[in-house]
Write an enzyme that holds these catalytic residues in place. Structure first.
Site, PDB file in Angstrom:
ATOM      1  N   HIS A 177       0.828  -1.214   0.000  1.00  0.00           N
ATOM      2  CA  HIS A 177       0.000   0.000   0.000  1.00  0.00           C
ATOM      3  C   HIS A 177       0.862   1.263   0.000  1.00  0.00           C
ATOM      4  CE1 HIS A 177      -3.992  -1.881   0.524  1.00  0.00           C
ATOM      5  NE2 HIS A 177      -3.344  -2.793   1.232  1.00  0.00           N
TER       6      HIS A 177
ATOM      7  N   ASP B 203      -0.930  -5.200   5.964  1.00  0.00           N
ATOM      8  CA  ASP B 203      -1.873  -6.091   5.288  1.00  0.00           C
ATOM      9  C   ASP B 203      -1.564  -6.205   3.802  1.00  0.00           C
ATOM     10  OD1 ASP B 203      -2.644  -3.365   4.993  1.00  0.00           O
ATOM     11  OD2 ASP B 203      -4.567  -4.023   4.177  1.00  0.00           O
ATOM     12  N   GLU B 204      -2.060  -7.263   3.210  1.00  0.00           N
ATOM     13  CA  GLU B 204      -2.095  -7.463   1.754  1.00  0.00           C
ATOM     14  C   GLU B 204      -0.741  -7.217   1.077  1.00  0.00           C
ATOM     15  OE1 GLU B 204      -6.753  -6.377   0.829  1.00  0.00           O
ATOM     16  OE2 GLU B 204      -5.324  -4.703   0.895  1.00  0.00           O
ATOM     17  N   VAL B 205       0.286  -7.854   1.590  1.00  0.00           N
ATOM     18  CA  VAL B 205       1.621  -7.704   1.002  1.00  0.00           C
ATOM     19  C   VAL B 205       1.817  -8.785  -0.062  1.00  0.00           C
ATOM     20  CG1 VAL B 205       4.104  -7.646   1.440  1.00  0.00           C
ATOM     21  CG2 VAL B 205       2.495  -6.776   3.174  1.00  0.00           C
TER      22      VAL B 205
END
Length: 519
Positions: free
Chosen positions: A255, A315-317
């Site tokens: 992100h 998150d969401e790596v």
């Protein structure tokens, strides 16, 4: 004594509203440990006064709050009331604050005792006093004779959870300062106490950094969509004076696409067929320059945002870009790493240690725990995934001895036709099969509204009063779950928000408020 009676308005539409002069139907969230008597006291705006007392009586936070609530209690009543037999006038409310300490932290006491028959409000801290003032202001109604009145009422009120948060996203769409301030007011009216500010993301970088000004110059949508240091200080102060902490989030290593526009070599170049594609992935953890930057940047953030906690995301790596990069592949071999989860572990461990050295504690998204990354014992795990299976996630986190925060069932950005607040109202963060010790590790929860389709044109009406359902669940006892009573009270709370300048949308179908929204 005045007999209890019911005034039905819009009955055919299911919007029955009890006479607020004799019930708790004006209260949101419902105070714990409350009783309502049959006496009624009149208030006159020309003679009524708040009288501060105690060690915290001279607090600037309290002084400003008393001035604010002197205006709020004499606004028009959000719902009509019947004429009442007045027992006596109330000339004052003595507000006693035991402590002069104005520190806002996770464990700050928000409890209060209110007894209108004794004209008394007392609290251990000024922030508890703010919650009591809000309850008192909600009890005040206008009867059909035009008199302001308040019933005899006692409460020994304490919130169910320490952390009652709301997350805003100012990267995908920018929120104007006035919108944020109005939202903080609405949060205070509903007894939320944490603003989680997801300030930057892939899409834009509106935070104006002192050390790295190029990040907002190159990473924001444009220079009309940024928050200056003065803006941020104003938000923090405005929030504090309403008993609300500001916990900022800077989500890494993913992100971060907007970060890379202002910081060369921060992001990982992606490759295909041994050639750079011109695209970038997560932050590159293998470079010394990355850690020099992160130390300087988070040292600044620790100074700008005074709360003891920072939300570090995590998150969401995606590992795809790391996997494609030949330099990272070489570094992995040198470190004897065999999978890219180890690289993620390396990054997160160093980041958490870095943040600890600058005197901050931290919250991270649940992927950090799910990916079995090692975290320090004081880490707070923020649960956002799992749908209806979130109780299993909370069980596992608390079983590991870690504090947790729930958002899975409270995503307000998901909208549909019809009444949706009951599902938020019925989500209990303690509804998992854990021991008492595990349940004590649930510090609270957060409403979230991600901003793919939200900006200042629709943020407030989309959020309110739906967020109120979450506010009551985090404040009031879980046995306060009567949807019929809640429907009446939430409707009344919506009408109060409108009177106070918040454009809150109808929560439960056809109804009306005596005072409709006027911009």
């Amino acid at each position: 004594m005045f007999s209890y009676s019911i005034l039905l308005i819009a009955a055919l539409c299911g919007a029955a509203t009890s006479d607020p002069s004799t019930s708790t139907d004006l209260l949101w969230p419902l105070p714990n440990g409350n009783t309502v008597g049959s006496d009624m006291y009149s208030l006159d705006s020309k003679t009524f006064m708040f009288v501060p007392a105690g060690k915290g009586g001279s607090s600037d936070v309290l002084k400003e709050a008393l001035e604010r609530y002197m205006k709020l209690i004499f606004l028009p009543s959000p719902v009509p009331a019947l004429a009442s037999s007045i027992t006596a006038p109330m000339d004052k409310l003595t507000v006693t604050v035991d402590s002069s300490d104005e520190t806002l932290a996770l464990n700050t006491d928000n409890s209060y005792m209110l007894d209108t028959s004794m004209s008394m409000l007392s609290a251990k801290t000024v922030y508890g006093a703010l919650k009591g003032l809000e309850t008192f202001s909600q009890l005040v109604s206008t009867n059909s004779m035009g008199q302001f009145q308040v019933p005899s009422f006692k409460a020994n009120d304490v919130p169910s959870f320490l952390y009652r948060g709301f997350m805003i996203d100012t990267s995908r769409h920018f929120l104007e300062m006035k919108t944020i301030m109005d939202h903080l007011d609405a949060m205070a009216y509903s007894k939320f106490n944490v603003l989680h500010w997801h300030i930057v993301d892939d899409q834009s970088f509106p935070y104006t950094s002192i050390a790295f000004p190029a990040m907002s110059v190159k990473g924001a949508y444009d220079q009309n969509h940024i928050y200056s240091q003065d803006d941020i200080a104003q938000v923090i102060k405005y929030a504090k004076y309403r008993g609300i902490r500001v916990v900022v989030e800077f989500d890494t290593p993913g992100h971060t696409q907007s970060w890379g526009k202002g910081i060369p070599n921060l992001l990982t170049p992606c490759y295909a067929n041994d050639k750079p594609t011109g695209t970038y992935g997560p932050i590159n953890p293998t470079l010394d320059s990355t850690w020099t930057f992160l130390h300087t940047f988070f040292t600044e953030i620790a100074r700008v945002f005074p709360d003891s906690y920072i939300h570090l995301g995590g998150d969401e790596v995606s590992f795809l870009c790391w996997e494609s990069n030949p330099d990272i592949q070489k570094w992995m071999k040198m470190m004897n790493y065999t999978n890219y989860a180890q690289l993620e572990q390396y990054y997160e461990t160093k980041l958490l240690e870095l943040v600890k050295t600058i005197g901050k504690q931290y919250v991270v998204w649940q992927e950090i725990f799910d990916n079995k990354l090692e975290v320090l014992p004081d880490t707070v795990i923020h649960v956002w995934k799992g749908g209806d299976n979130w109780p299993k996630e909370v069980y596992n986190i608390t079983k590991a001895g870690l504090k947790t925060l729930l958002s899975s069932c409270w995503y307000l950005n998901y909208i549909s036709y019809g009444e949706d607040w009951p599902k938020y109202y019925q989500c209990d963060p303690l509804a998992f099969n854990g021991t008492a010790e595990q349940q004590a590790l649930v510090v609270g929860g957060e409403a979230c509204i991600w901003a793919e389709y939200v900006d200042s044109t629709n943020f407030l009406p989309r959020t309110w009063p739906r967020a109120g359902a979450i506010a009551e669940r985090l404040w009031s006892k879980t046995d306060f779950s009567d949807l019929h009573s809640a429907t009446t009270r939430l409707h009344n709370h919506r009408c109060r928000l409108i009177v106070r300048g918040i454009p809150a949308q109808p929560p439960s179908g056809p109804s009306f408020c005596p005072h409709e929204w006027e911009e």
